[in-house]
Design a protein around this motif. Structure first.
Motif, PDB file in Angstrom:
ATOM      1  N   SER A  16       0.830  -1.208   0.000  1.00  0.00           N
ATOM      2  CA  SER A  16       0.000   0.000   0.000  1.00  0.00           C
ATOM      3  C   SER A  16       0.862   1.254   0.000  1.00  0.00           C
ATOM      4  N   PHE A  62      -6.357   1.181  -4.705  1.00  0.00           N
ATOM      5  CA  PHE A  62      -7.460   0.235  -4.859  1.00  0.00           C
ATOM      6  C   PHE A  62      -7.216  -0.684  -6.057  1.00  0.00           C
ATOM      7  N   ALA A  72     -11.009  -4.603  -0.837  1.00  0.00           N
ATOM      8  CA  ALA A  72     -11.330  -3.641   0.214  1.00  0.00           C
ATOM      9  C   ALA A  72     -12.677  -4.003   0.831  1.00  0.00           C
ATOM     10  N   SER A  75     -14.710   1.386   0.925  1.00  0.00           N
ATOM     11  CA  SER A  75     -13.984   2.531   0.384  1.00  0.00           C
ATOM     12  C   SER A  75     -14.902   3.726   0.561  1.00  0.00           C
ATOM     13  N   LEU A  86      -9.674   3.696   2.640  1.00  0.00           N
ATOM     14  CA  LEU A  86      -9.711   2.340   2.109  1.00  0.00           C
ATOM     15  C   LEU A  86      -9.518   1.401   3.295  1.00  0.00           C
ATOM     16  N   ASP A  87     -10.432   0.461   3.471  1.00  0.00           N
ATOM     17  CA  ASP A  87     -10.402  -0.452   4.610  1.00  0.00           C
ATOM     18  C   ASP A  87     -10.152  -1.869   4.106  1.00  0.00           C
ATOM     19  N   TYR A  88      -9.029  -2.449   4.519  1.00  0.00           N
ATOM     20  CA  TYR A  88      -8.667  -3.813   4.145  1.00  0.00           C
ATOM     21  C   TYR A  88      -8.685  -4.760   5.342  1.00  0.00           C
TER      22      TYR A  88
END
Length: 137
Positions: A16, A62, A72, A75, A86-88
């Motif tokens: 990232s 992304f 993700a 988002s 952005l959440d992973y």
């Protein structure tokens, strides 16, 4: 934290960071939240100079992670908000414009966490990757 992505933990953080630095964002900090938060293990927080740069960094990150099989969980971006996410799962990436980052001061909020400022020279990407098209989300 069990997000079932092929990249996890520091491997996801490093990939990232490569994407983010490729878009020339500044002041990138890694906040290690392991043992402090049930939400995520890491925050990657960065400052964008404009909304256009924020959108480019968000979209590129992304796109690259999606190609590598990382999906993700969510988002969030809305024009004019000056903050995107952005959440992973294991990692939540926060893209801020400067004044918004100063206002929310996430690093101060997590004062117990280990915080490392990342150096762009440590996250160089291969030249051919820098030449890929910039599609949007």
């Amino acid at each position: 934290m069990g997000n079932k992505n092929p990249l996890e933990g520091m491997e996801l953080v490093n990939r990232s960071a490569q994407c983010i630095f490729r878009k020339k964002v500044e002041d990138v900090s890694l906040v290690d939240l392991k043992g402090l938060s049930n939400l995520t293990d890491y925050y990657l927080i960065c400052t964008c100079q404009s909304e256009a740069q924020m959108r480019a960094a968000l979209n590129d990150t992304f796109k690259v992670l999606s190609k590598e099989g990382c999906k993700a969980l969510r988002s969030e971006y809305a024009p004019g908000v000056r903050w995107a996410i952005l959440d992973y799962g294991d990692l939540i990436i926060h893209f801020f414009e400067k004044k918004t980052r100063e206002y929310y001061a996430l690093e101060r909020l997590w004062g117990d966490a280990r915080i490392n400022r990342l150096n762009p020279d440590d996250y160089r990407v291969p030249e051919e990757e820098n030449n890929e098209d910039d599609d949007e989300l």
